[in-house]
Design an enzyme around this catalytic site. Structure first.
Site, mmCIF file in Angstrom:
data_model
loop_
_atom_site.group_PDB
_atom_site.id
_atom_site.type_symbol
_atom_site.label_atom_id
_atom_site.label_comp_id
_atom_site.label_asym_id
_atom_site.label_seq_id
_atom_site.Cartn_x
_atom_site.Cartn_y
_atom_site.Cartn_z
ATOM 1 N N LYS A 127 -10.186 0.293 -1.882
ATOM 2 C CA LYS A 127 -10.018 -0.008 -0.457
ATOM 3 C C LYS A 127 -10.363 1.245 0.339
ATOM 4 O O LYS A 127 -9.832 2.326 0.059
ATOM 5 C CB LYS A 127 -8.583 -0.441 -0.144
ATOM 6 C CG LYS A 127 -8.325 -0.651 1.365
ATOM 7 C CD LYS A 127 -6.927 -1.191 1.645
ATOM 8 C CE LYS A 127 -6.613 -1.182 3.147
ATOM 9 N NZ LYS A 127 -5.251 -1.695 3.443
ATOM 10 N N LYS A 158 -6.935 3.431 -2.814
ATOM 11 C CA LYS A 158 -7.242 3.376 -1.378
ATOM 12 C C LYS A 158 -7.471 4.798 -0.880
ATOM 13 O O LYS A 158 -6.709 5.704 -1.227
ATOM 14 C CB LYS A 158 -6.073 2.697 -0.663
ATOM 15 C CG LYS A 158 -6.143 2.669 0.860
ATOM 16 C CD LYS A 158 -4.967 1.866 1.449
ATOM 17 C CE LYS A 158 -4.838 2.072 2.947
ATOM 18 N NZ LYS A 158 -3.678 1.352 3.536
ATOM 19 N N ASP A 214 0.868 -1.190 0.000
ATOM 20 C CA ASP A 214 0.000 0.000 0.000
ATOM 21 C C ASP A 214 0.903 1.238 0.000
ATOM 22 O O ASP A 214 1.494 1.576 1.024
ATOM 23 C CB ASP A 214 -0.885 0.023 1.254
ATOM 24 C CG ASP A 214 -2.005 -1.026 1.215
ATOM 25 O OD1 ASP A 214 -1.957 -1.938 0.368
ATOM 26 O OD2 ASP A 214 -2.922 -0.933 2.067
#
Lengths: 229, 229
Positions: free
Chosen positions: A189, A158, A96
């Site tokens: 996400k 995300k 991430d």
């Protein structure tokens, strides 16, 4: 966008069980991993510093997700790539990374894309999620940065680091905007401030496929208590 | 501990003029550098991502300070070292690195020291400041982490990143504890939440040699307006 979860196990499988406090000790990471294995979450998400620790406890029983360039994103691309390579070499299955937010603010989309491409190259076939810090941007800029991330090879966009005081956490509106922008070319996400079962279900209903959360057991247990409705 | 400043120029020379918001654009960094040159500050302090931009505008007219492993400190030592080397190669004269806060919390002092030593080795003779996130620790642990930093070669111990919600910024008590701990073997930099002339003078009186601040012009002008008392 996946179907809504119908069981607690299905909800757990959508959660990245997360502990990113920089002062977290190895002992707390070990507890996170144990809980992640018990709940059968999608991954346990830790700082780059804690990847070796998480892998040592996880083995192959739960995937380990490492954050990179976290939480500022304000590192040079070479350093983000090196951090990614080290995490992947150490066994991380998911990465991430925080986008270059200064370049996003300036509308320097080539720079945004190149930065993510460097991380994509370093992480090979692992799952790559690009954190865009959604709360900083109007819907048009948010959609544009999501598309830049997808063009650079992101598997997920995300919402938030959860560590930017001015940006806040995930919102239903941001998730909707992001899901509409990527339109099936990537998944979404939602992370940052998701603490309850209702929070998590709202994010999934808005179009998120994955949730980043720390209170994962409470979220999953809360769902189980309602009979998985 | 240096003498208190008697002129606005002396106060400015104690300030690291700072802009670390990850969404800051190159344009804002250029403005920071111009103001830093005008005020003749100790350095302009920017993210690693913005070092090339700051150097391009600064030339040799003001030193550039890069943060490393910022703001979490939760990166592996090799990555902190690589980030340091890249900043130094790019012209950074000073490096402010965040310590391994997880190791500090666990009392793993060898790990804390080794992490800083890796950065010290990568930055050669440049000024190295180690950020200890003072607000997280009781006075005994704060003193111990400062000594670990000095043992690893720190030139300064620095109170705070300003980006840790739970730790807050610099306090007079923390500066006093840190100055007493290092006892002249290193200097102290106070940073985080220092917005007024009074804030800055209080930190210097408590034992800080350097101040990290964004409102540098207001702080210096405020001192000039009092006749440099």
């Amino acid at each position: 966008m996946a179907l809504p979860p119908t069981t607690a196990a299905e909800l757990a499988a959508r959660c990245d069980h997360t502990l990113l406090a920089p002062e977290a000790t190895e002992e707390r990471i070990a507890a996170l991993v144990a809980e992640g294995i018990d709940l059968a979450v999608a991954s346990v998400c830790v700082t780059a510093r804690m990847v070796p620790v998480a892998i040592a406890y996880a083995g192959s029983r739960v995937p380990v997700c490492s954050v990179v360039g976290f939480p500022s994103g304000a590192h040079v691309s070479d350093v983000k790539a090196a951090e990614t390579a080290e995490a992947v070499d150490g066994g991380a299955a998911e990465i991430d990374v925080v986008a270059d937010l200064g370049a996003v603010a300036a509308g320097e989309w080539d720079a945004v894309t190149r930065d993510i491409e460097a991380v994509r190259a370093a992480c090979g076939g692992r799952v790559l999620k690009v954190i865009v810090e959604a709360g900083l941007w109007d819907p048009e800029r948010l959609a544009t940065v999501c598309l830049a991330a997808v063009d650079a090879g992101a598997d997920f966009v995300k919402t938030s680091t959860g560590f930017h005081a001015g940006a806040g956490g995930a919102t239903v509106d941001a998730v909707r905007t992001m899901a509409a922008a990527v339109h099936g070319r990537a998944l979404v996400k939602a992370s940052g401030g998701i603490r309850t079962t209702d929070d998590a279900l709202a994010m999934l209903a808005a179009g998120a496929d994955r949730i980043g959360c720390s209170a994962t057991r409470a979220i999953v247990d809360g769902f189980a208590a309602t009979g998985g409705r």
